[in-house]
Design a protein around this motif. Structure first.
Motif, short mmCIF file in Angstrom:
data_model
loop_
_atom_site.label_atom_id
_atom_site.label_comp_id
_atom_site.label_asym_id
_atom_site.label_seq_id
_atom_site.Cartn_x
_atom_site.Cartn_y
_atom_site.Cartn_z
N VAL A 169 0.83 -1.22 0.00
CA VAL A 169 0.00 0.00 0.00
C VAL A 169 0.86 1.26 0.00
O VAL A 169 0.32 2.37 -0.02
N GLY A 170 2.16 1.09 0.01
CA GLY A 170 3.04 2.26 -0.05
C GLY A 170 4.44 1.85 -0.44
O GLY A 170 4.86 0.71 -0.19
N THR A 171 5.14 2.76 -1.11
CA THR A 171 6.54 2.54 -1.49
C THR A 171 7.31 3.81 -1.16
O THR A 171 7.07 4.85 -1.77
N VAL A 172 8.19 3.72 -0.18
CA VAL A 172 8.95 4.90 0.23
C VAL A 172 10.31 4.86 -0.47
O VAL A 172 11.11 3.96 -0.22
N PRO A 173 10.54 5.81 -1.37
CA PRO A 173 11.74 5.74 -2.20
C PRO A 173 13.03 5.89 -1.39
O PRO A 173 13.19 6.82 -0.62
N GLY A 174 13.92 4.92 -1.60
CA GLY A 174 15.26 5.02 -1.01
C GLY A 174 15.31 5.06 0.50
O GLY A 174 16.28 5.57 1.07
N ALA A 175 14.31 4.52 1.17
CA ALA A 175 14.24 4.69 2.62
C ALA A 175 15.13 3.73 3.40
O ALA A 175 15.22 3.81 4.61
N PHE A 176 15.81 2.83 2.68
CA PHE A 176 16.67 1.86 3.37
C PHE A 176 18.04 1.82 2.69
O PHE A 176 18.12 1.63 1.47
N ARG A 177 19.08 1.99 3.47
CA ARG A 177 20.45 1.89 2.96
C ARG A 177 20.93 0.45 3.09
O ARG A 177 21.30 -0.02 4.16
N HIS A 178 20.92 -0.25 1.97
CA HIS A 178 21.38 -1.64 1.96
C HIS A 178 22.90 -1.64 1.88
O HIS A 178 23.48 -0.87 1.10
N PRO A 179 23.56 -2.48 2.69
CA PRO A 179 25.04 -2.41 2.72
C PRO A 179 25.69 -2.73 1.39
O PRO A 179 26.80 -2.25 1.12
N ALA A 180 25.05 -3.51 0.54
CA ALA A 180 25.63 -3.84 -0.76
C ALA A 180 24.96 -3.10 -1.91
O ALA A 180 25.61 -2.74 -2.88
N LEU A 181 23.65 -2.86 -1.79
CA LEU A 181 22.88 -2.33 -2.92
C LEU A 181 22.70 -0.82 -2.86
O LEU A 181 22.18 -0.23 -3.82
N GLY A 182 23.07 -0.19 -1.75
CA GLY A 182 22.81 1.24 -1.60
C GLY A 182 21.36 1.50 -1.24
O GLY A 182 20.69 0.63 -0.67
N ASP A 183 20.88 2.69 -1.61
CA ASP A 183 19.51 3.06 -1.22
C ASP A 183 18.50 2.19 -1.96
O ASP A 183 18.49 2.16 -3.20
N VAL A 184 17.66 1.53 -1.21
CA VAL A 184 16.57 0.75 -1.81
C VAL A 184 15.25 1.21 -1.20
O VAL A 184 15.21 1.82 -0.13
N ASP A 185 14.17 0.92 -1.89
CA ASP A 185 12.85 1.34 -1.41
C ASP A 185 12.43 0.51 -0.20
O ASP A 185 12.86 -0.64 -0.01
N ALA A 186 11.57 1.12 0.61
CA ALA A 186 10.93 0.39 1.71
C ALA A 186 9.43 0.34 1.41
O ALA A 186 8.83 1.34 1.04
N LEU A 187 8.87 -0.84 1.56
CA LEU A 187 7.45 -1.04 1.24
C LEU A 187 6.60 -1.02 2.51
O LEU A 187 7.01 -1.53 3.55
N VAL A 188 5.42 -0.44 2.38
CA VAL A 188 4.40 -0.55 3.42
C VAL A 188 3.43 -1.62 2.95
O VAL A 188 2.86 -1.51 1.85
N MET A 189 3.26 -2.68 3.75
CA MET A 189 2.39 -3.78 3.35
C MET A 189 1.31 -3.95 4.41
O MET A 189 1.53 -3.72 5.60
N HIS A 190 0.12 -4.39 3.96
CA HIS A 190 -1.05 -4.35 4.82
C HIS A 190 -2.03 -5.45 4.42
O HIS A 190 -2.18 -5.76 3.23
N ARG A 191 -2.70 -6.01 5.41
CA ARG A 191 -3.85 -6.84 5.10
C ARG A 191 -4.84 -6.75 6.28
O ARG A 191 -4.46 -6.50 7.43
N THR A 192 -6.10 -6.96 5.98
CA THR A 192 -7.10 -7.02 7.04
C THR A 192 -7.07 -8.43 7.65
O THR A 192 -6.55 -9.38 7.07
N LEU A 193 -7.68 -8.56 8.81
CA LEU A 193 -7.67 -9.85 9.52
C LEU A 193 -9.08 -10.45 9.55
O LEU A 193 -10.04 -9.79 9.23
#
Lengths: 160, 160
Positions: free
Chosen positions: B136-160
């Motif tokens: 439900v969301g994609t935050v650009p470059g929000a995670f610094r991967h030690p090998a890949l550099g800046d990668v996106d962080a995803l917001v994931m969601h489901r109802t129960l």
């Protein structure tokens, strides 16, 4: 408008601003029933850096700045802003957000992210958009509004 | 596979599972340099409920469950899962996630949200999708991967 870091002695004025917003429970996913001490420990405590905004000797707003995540996510800042009820509509939130963007840059952050902007808070959503934030996520029904029921929470983001 | 709440006495086994993942810094936005005590205080401490997964008498994974937000956001659960390095690919994460969905329902949560799924962690992304989570969301470059550099962080969601 003058904006400066919060200091010892500001607690009463900060509490006077944030208490009505916490009690109303319409814009922040924080406990409605927090005591003064619990709320101030959150607002002023680590990892927050807290600031206050004054206008003509009167305090009209407060915000905090923190890393949004730790480790590989600590290059992204996060903030929360609250404006005194009788100062809404006078540019206080805009001034605090602009100040926070400068502060975040000065601290070395490369972006700013809001995790849970209540979609019904249209004044805030419009202001963040005007200040360069994009809605990068929409979490369905993630906030229980006391009058409106379940409303979406927005993830908003901008680079610095 | 047996999954149960973590108890006093599980600390060494939990630390053995989570330390390599924290040190690698590829999947969790948590400090890479946390001590054992700091990491366990986070993993096992409030507001987390922590669980462990065992297989044939051996511990193969651990997860925590907590409210994702407070106040008007506390009907949405949040979890973090870590599988022992030599048990990856054997369905441990799937079993723990299914267990956590049941636990979250039993605790009265109405949805589950992950705030920062590292986009390069394709095994996790695919598993959460298979288990009903939507991005439900994609935050650009929000995670610094030690090998890949800046990668996106995803917001994931489901109802129960």
């Amino acid at each position: 408008m003058m904006i400066r870091p919060a200091m010892a002695g500001d607690e009463d004025r900060i509490w006077a601003i944030i208490e009505p917003v916490l009690r109303a429970g319409e814009t922040y996913a924080l406990p409605h029933d927090w005591s003064r001490d619990e709320a101030l420990a959150f607002w002023l405590g680590a990892p927050h850096s807290a600031y206050i905004a004054g206008d003509g000797g009167r305090m009209v707003g407060t915000y905090y700045l923190q890393p949004n995540q730790r480790g590989g996510g600590d290059h992204v800042a996060n903030c929360g802003y609250i404006v005194a009820g009788d100062a809404i509509g006078r540019g206080v939130a805009r001034a605090m957000c602009l100040h926070s963007l400068d502060e975040a840059r000065a601290k070395g952050f490369r972006a700013m992210q809001f995790n849970s902007v209540v979609a019904s808070n249209s004044r805030a959503v419009a202001l963040w958009q005007a200040l360069g934030f994009a809605t990068v996520g929409t979490v369905p029904g993630a906030f229980r509004h006391p009058a409106l029921g379940d409303v979406d929470a927005l993830v908003m983001h901008r680079t610095l």
